[in-house]
Every structure is written in structure tokens, then in C-alpha cells.
Design a protein around this motif. Structure first.
Motif, PDB file in Angstrom:
ATOM      1  N   THR A 193      13.903  -2.235  -3.385  1.00  0.00           N
ATOM      2  CA  THR A 193      12.644  -1.826  -4.003  1.00  0.00           C
ATOM      3  C   THR A 193      11.644  -2.970  -4.021  1.00  0.00           C
ATOM      4  O   THR A 193      10.468  -2.803  -3.678  1.00  0.00           O
ATOM      5  N   SER A 194      12.098  -4.166  -4.398  1.00  0.00           N
ATOM      6  CA  SER A 194      11.209  -5.320  -4.472  1.00  0.00           C
ATOM      7  C   SER A 194      10.684  -5.711  -3.101  1.00  0.00           C
ATOM      8  O   SER A 194       9.500  -6.017  -2.935  1.00  0.00           O
ATOM      9  N   ALA A 195      11.577  -5.726  -2.099  1.00  0.00           N
ATOM     10  CA  ALA A 195      11.163  -6.116  -0.751  1.00  0.00           C
ATOM     11  C   ALA A 195      10.142  -5.130  -0.194  1.00  0.00           C
ATOM     12  O   ALA A 195       9.116  -5.528   0.386  1.00  0.00           O
ATOM     13  N   LEU A 196      10.416  -3.837  -0.354  1.00  0.00           N
ATOM     14  CA  LEU A 196       9.518  -2.818   0.184  1.00  0.00           C
ATOM     15  C   LEU A 196       8.160  -2.852  -0.497  1.00  0.00           C
ATOM     16  O   LEU A 196       7.109  -2.832   0.163  1.00  0.00           O
ATOM     17  N   THR A 197       8.157  -2.915  -1.811  1.00  0.00           N
ATOM     18  CA  THR A 197       6.885  -2.898  -2.532  1.00  0.00           C
ATOM     19  C   THR A 197       6.115  -4.203  -2.338  1.00  0.00           C
ATOM     20  O   THR A 197       4.883  -4.199  -2.349  1.00  0.00           O
ATOM     21  N   PHE A 198       6.832  -5.317  -2.158  1.00  0.00           N
ATOM     22  CA  PHE A 198       6.142  -6.581  -1.849  1.00  0.00           C
ATOM     23  C   PHE A 198       5.408  -6.451  -0.519  1.00  0.00           C
ATOM     24  O   PHE A 198       4.239  -6.847  -0.400  1.00  0.00           O
ATOM     25  N   ALA A 199       6.098  -5.905   0.485  1.00  0.00           N
ATOM     26  CA  ALA A 199       5.477  -5.750   1.799  1.00  0.00           C
ATOM     27  C   ALA A 199       4.261  -4.826   1.729  1.00  0.00           C
ATOM     28  O   ALA A 199       3.228  -5.091   2.350  1.00  0.00           O
ATOM     29  N   ILE A 200       4.379  -3.755   0.964  1.00  0.00           N
ATOM     30  CA  ILE A 200       3.248  -2.827   0.817  1.00  0.00           C
ATOM     31  C   ILE A 200       2.086  -3.515   0.113  1.00  0.00           C
ATOM     32  O   ILE A 200       0.923  -3.411   0.529  1.00  0.00           O
ATOM     33  N   GLY A 201       2.400  -4.242  -0.963  1.00  0.00           N
ATOM     34  CA  GLY A 201       1.355  -4.958  -1.683  1.00  0.00           C
ATOM     35  C   GLY A 201       0.697  -6.016  -0.822  1.00  0.00           C
ATOM     36  O   GLY A 201      -0.530  -6.171  -0.825  1.00  0.00           O
ATOM     37  N   ALA A 202       1.490  -6.754  -0.039  1.00  0.00           N
ATOM     38  CA  ALA A 202       0.958  -7.815   0.815  1.00  0.00           C
ATOM     39  C   ALA A 202       0.103  -7.257   1.937  1.00  0.00           C
ATOM     40  O   ALA A 202      -0.860  -7.899   2.391  1.00  0.00           O
ATOM     41  N   ALA A 203       0.439  -6.059   2.403  1.00  0.00           N
ATOM     42  CA  ALA A 203      -0.304  -5.455   3.515  1.00  0.00           C
ATOM     43  C   ALA A 203      -1.742  -5.135   3.126  1.00  0.00           C
ATOM     44  O   ALA A 203      -2.626  -5.078   3.992  1.00  0.00           O
ATOM     45  N   LEU A 204      -2.005  -4.936   1.840  1.00  0.00           N
ATOM     46  CA  LEU A 204      -3.359  -4.564   1.401  1.00  0.00           C
ATOM     47  C   LEU A 204      -4.357  -5.705   1.609  1.00  0.00           C
ATOM     48  O   LEU A 204      -5.374  -5.521   2.291  1.00  0.00           O
ATOM     49  N   PRO A 205      -4.123  -6.909   1.064  1.00  0.00           N
ATOM     50  CA  PRO A 205      -5.064  -8.000   1.351  1.00  0.00           C
ATOM     51  C   PRO A 205      -5.005  -8.447   2.805  1.00  0.00           C
ATOM     52  O   PRO A 205      -6.017  -8.909   3.359  1.00  0.00           O
ATOM     53  N   LEU A 206      -3.833  -8.321   3.435  1.00  0.00           N
ATOM     54  CA  LEU A 206      -3.706  -8.689   4.839  1.00  0.00           C
ATOM     55  C   LEU A 206      -4.623  -7.846   5.716  1.00  0.00           C
ATOM     56  O   LEU A 206      -5.212  -8.348   6.687  1.00  0.00           O
ATOM     57  N   ALA A 207      -4.783  -6.582   5.382  1.00  0.00           N
ATOM     58  CA  ALA A 207      -5.640  -5.699   6.169  1.00  0.00           C
ATOM     59  C   ALA A 207      -7.085  -6.172   6.155  1.00  0.00           C
ATOM     60  O   ALA A 207      -7.831  -5.946   7.118  1.00  0.00           O
ATOM     61  N   MET A 208      -7.492  -6.855   5.093  1.00  0.00           N
ATOM     62  CA  MET A 208      -8.861  -7.336   5.000  1.00  0.00           C
ATOM     63  C   MET A 208      -9.162  -8.411   6.041  1.00  0.00           C
ATOM     64  O   MET A 208     -10.318  -8.594   6.435  1.00  0.00           O
ATOM     65  N   VAL A 209      -8.123  -9.129   6.469  1.00  0.00           N
ATOM     66  CA  VAL A 209      -8.322 -10.176   7.469  1.00  0.00           C
ATOM     67  C   VAL A 209      -8.805  -9.583   8.789  1.00  0.00           C
ATOM     68  O   VAL A 209      -9.583 -10.197   9.520  1.00  0.00           O
ATOM     69  N   PHE A 210      -8.354  -8.380   9.096  1.00  0.00           N
ATOM     70  CA  PHE A 210      -8.700  -7.734  10.363  1.00  0.00           C
ATOM     71  C   PHE A 210     -10.120  -7.159  10.370  1.00  0.00           C
ATOM     72  O   PHE A 210     -10.699  -6.962  11.435  1.00  0.00           O
ATOM     73  N   VAL A 211     -10.657  -6.881   9.191  1.00  0.00           N
ATOM     74  CA  VAL A 211     -11.950  -6.165   9.137  1.00  0.00           C
ATOM     75  C   VAL A 211     -13.072  -6.998   8.533  1.00  0.00           C
ATOM     76  O   VAL A 211     -14.202  -6.506   8.429  1.00  0.00           O
ATOM     77  N   THR A 212     -12.772  -8.231   8.147  1.00  0.00           N
ATOM     78  CA  THR A 212     -13.789  -9.047   7.468  1.00  0.00           C
ATOM     79  C   THR A 212     -14.055 -10.338   8.229  1.00  0.00           C
ATOM     80  O   THR A 212     -13.100 -11.026   8.624  1.00  0.00           O
ATOM     81  N   PRO A 213     -15.288 -10.711   8.442  1.00  0.00           N
ATOM     82  CA  PRO A 213     -15.624 -11.990   9.083  1.00  0.00           C
ATOM     83  C   PRO A 213     -15.097 -13.157   8.248  1.00  0.00           C
ATOM     84  O   PRO A 213     -15.016 -13.073   7.016  1.00  0.00           O
ATOM     85  N   ILE A 214     -14.771 -14.247   8.903  1.00  0.00           N
ATOM     86  CA  ILE A 214     -14.157 -15.376   8.221  1.00  0.00           C
ATOM     87  C   ILE A 214     -15.068 -15.973   7.149  1.00  0.00           C
ATOM     88  O   ILE A 214     -14.597 -16.466   6.119  1.00  0.00           O
ATOM     89  N   ASP A 215     -16.410 -15.915   7.355  1.00  0.00           N
ATOM     90  CA  ASP A 215     -17.316 -16.530   6.383  1.00  0.00           C
ATOM     91  C   ASP A 215     -17.417 -15.762   5.069  1.00  0.00           C
ATOM     92  O   ASP A 215     -17.865 -16.305   4.050  1.00  0.00           O
ATOM     93  N   THR A 216     -17.010 -14.504   5.078  1.00  0.00           N
ATOM     94  CA  THR A 216     -17.033 -13.716   3.836  1.00  0.00           C
ATOM     95  C   THR A 216     -15.626 -13.279   3.402  1.00  0.00           C
ATOM     96  O   THR A 216     -15.474 -12.492   2.477  1.00  0.00           O
ATOM     97  N   LEU A 217     -14.620 -13.824   4.079  1.00  0.00           N
ATOM     98  CA  LEU A 217     -13.242 -13.381   3.834  1.00  0.00           C
ATOM     99  C   LEU A 217     -12.769 -13.682   2.415  1.00  0.00           C
ATOM    100  O   LEU A 217     -12.101 -12.856   1.784  1.00  0.00           O
ATOM    101  N   VAL A 218     -13.128 -14.848   1.909  1.00  0.00           N
ATOM    102  CA  VAL A 218     -12.686 -15.227   0.558  1.00  0.00           C
ATOM    103  C   VAL A 218     -13.173 -14.210  -0.471  1.00  0.00           C
ATOM    104  O   VAL A 218     -12.400 -13.744  -1.322  1.00  0.00           O
ATOM    105  N   TYR A 219     -14.437 -13.853  -0.386  1.00  0.00           N
ATOM    106  CA  TYR A 219     -15.001 -12.915  -1.357  1.00  0.00           C
ATOM    107  C   TYR A 219     -14.439 -11.498  -1.160  1.00  0.00           C
ATOM    108  O   TYR A 219     -14.116 -10.807  -2.132  1.00  0.00           O
ATOM    109  N   ALA A 220     -14.318 -11.091   0.092  1.00  0.00           N
ATOM    110  CA  ALA A 220     -13.834  -9.745   0.375  1.00  0.00           C
ATOM    111  C   ALA A 220     -12.389  -9.561  -0.091  1.00  0.00           C
ATOM    112  O   ALA A 220     -12.045  -8.556  -0.717  1.00  0.00           O
ATOM    113  N   VAL A 221     -11.544 -10.541   0.225  1.00  0.00           N
ATOM    114  CA  VAL A 221     -10.131 -10.454  -0.170  1.00  0.00           C
ATOM    115  C   VAL A 221     -10.007 -10.512  -1.689  1.00  0.00           C
ATOM    116  O   VAL A 221      -9.210  -9.772  -2.289  1.00  0.00           O
TER     117      VAL A 221
END
Length: 231
Positions: free
Chosen positions: A151-179
Motif C-alpha cells: 500500500t505504501s509503495a503504490l500510494t507513494f508512486a501515485i503521489g510522486a507521479a503528480l508533481p513529476l507530471a508538472m516537469v513535462f508540462v512546465t517551462p523550467i523558469d516557472t517550474l518551482v512555482y508551478a510544482v
């Protein structure tokens, strides 16, 4: 005539719910903090992505291992107490019966009624009665290492995938604020969902989860910015 009905108590969810909320919260906070920290150090987007993916994989494995070890320790302790209780029931049945009787006396039953209850429970399943009344071990609270780890491993991966997805859709100069903003929203949703599943106060849980997540990300961003300007 009234009919008996089955009741599904929220406490029966406590085992997997604790592991799920802990895993998802840690996944969001640690991965978002890692992204914010690395991005604040003026790293390239590819570096941020590599760090985030590595953090997600390592974090999920760490959560699984940590949960398994800690809950296994709890299970070992429970089994040791049950083994001791089983031996005492075999070698000192009268003493154990008296011990169970006194437990019910302390809870408000008369001595005669307490002895009748203890006699009947002992005749049915003595070990189960002593596990519940003397040791506080009940079925829905028993340690389940594999369930907690998965349960912990699966939910950690799901939780981590949410901010990780922002890396793909946000420019690096605004990444800190977007994430940061997105992760706070994710944490608020997690707090609300966890509170709803556990029957707790939704506002209180949401504020608690969001506040500590924001504090963690702010600290990490500060350290990342400091390192980025001095290295």
C-alpha cells in the motif's frame, strides 16, 4: 420487530488507510521538494527530471521496505505475546481465568457476572479472549506487513507521479512555482480524501497536510537556492 443490521466501522480501515495516506503524502512532499530544490539550484530540466524519477523509484522502494520492517516488528511482538499467552493458558488455566475475570470486574461487572463471562469466553476461544481483553490485539488492528508495504509503495508512486507530471508540462523558469502550487492542491485533496475515508474533520485534516507540505517544500527550495548560488 427491529432487525439486527451489520455495521461497518471506520476503524476497520485504519491499517491500510494509515499506510495509504502516509505513502501518498510522502510521495507528493518528497518528490515535489526534490523538484523544487533541484530547480531552485538553476539545474536544467533534464537534470530535474532525472532527479525526480530517481526520487520516485527510490522513495517507493524505501517506503515498502520501511513499512515491511516496522510492521513486521509489530507482528513479531504480537506473536511473541500470543505464544506466551498460549503457554500460560496451557500451564496455568485457573490463574488465566481469574485474570480475565478481574478484567471484567474492573470494567464494572459484578464478580459473579464477570466470572460467568470469563467462563463462557474461555470455553469458546480462550486465546482469542485474552488476546482481545488482555493484550488489546483485535483482528482489524493486527499487523499486516505485506499489505502495509504494498500500500505504501503504490500510494507513494501515485503521489510522486503528480508533481513529476508538472516537469513535462512546465517551462523550467516557472517550474518551482508551478510544482509548489500544484503540490499544495494535491496535498489538500489528499487531506480531504483521507479525512473522508477515515470519518475525520475534513477542514482540519486538509489544513494540517497542506501546511506541513508547504513548510517542507519551502525549506527545500531555500536550501536549493542557497546551494545554487554558492556552488
Amino acid at each position: 420487530m427491529s432487525r439486527l443490521h451489520a455495521e461497518n466501522h471506520l476503524v476497520s480501515r485504519i491499517g491500510w488507510l494509515r499506510a495509504a495516506v502516509l505513502g501518498a503524502n510522502d510521495g507528493i512532499v518528497s518528490t515535489a521538494s526534490l523538484i523544487v530544490g533541484v530547480a531552485s539550484a538553476s539545474a536544467a530540466s533534464s537534470d530535474v527530471l532525472v532527479a525526480a524519477v530517481a526520487g520516485m523509484v527510490a522513495g517507493a522502494m524505501s517506503m515498502a521496505a520501511g513499512e515491511y520492517v516496522s510492521v513486521s516488528s509489530q507482528a513479531d511482538t504480537e506473536e511473541a505475546d500470543l505464544s506466551r499467552e498460549r503457554k500460560e493458558l496451557e500451564t496455568q488455566p485457573e490463574a488465566e481465568l481469574e485474570e480475565l475475570t478481574q478484567i471484567y470486574v474492573k470494567r464494572g461487572l459484578t464478580p459473579d457476572l464477570a466470572r460467568q463471562v470469563a467462563d463462557q469466553l474461555t470455553a469458546g476461544n480462550a486465546l482469542d479472549a485474552h488476546a482481545r481483553e488482555e493484550l488489546g490485539i483485535v483482528e482489524h488492528m493486527a499487523a499486516r506487513p505485506i499489505e502495509a508495504a504494498l500500500t505504501s509503495a503504490l500510494t507513494f508512486a501515485i503521489g510522486a507521479a503528480l508533481p513529476l507530471a508538472m516537469v513535462f508540462v512546465t517551462p523550467i523558469d516557472t517550474l518551482v512555482y508551478a510544482v509548489s502550487i500544484a503540490s499544495l492542491v494535491f496535498l489538500a485533496l489528499l487531506g480531504a480524501i483521507g479525512a473522508k475515508a477515515g470519518g475525520a474533520n475534513i477542514l482540519k485534516a486538509t489544513v494540517r497536510v497542506t501546511f506541513w507540505g508547504a513548510a517542507a517544500m519551502a525549506l527545500t527550495a531555500g536550501i536549493g537556492a542557497l546551494v545554487g548560488t554558492t556552488v
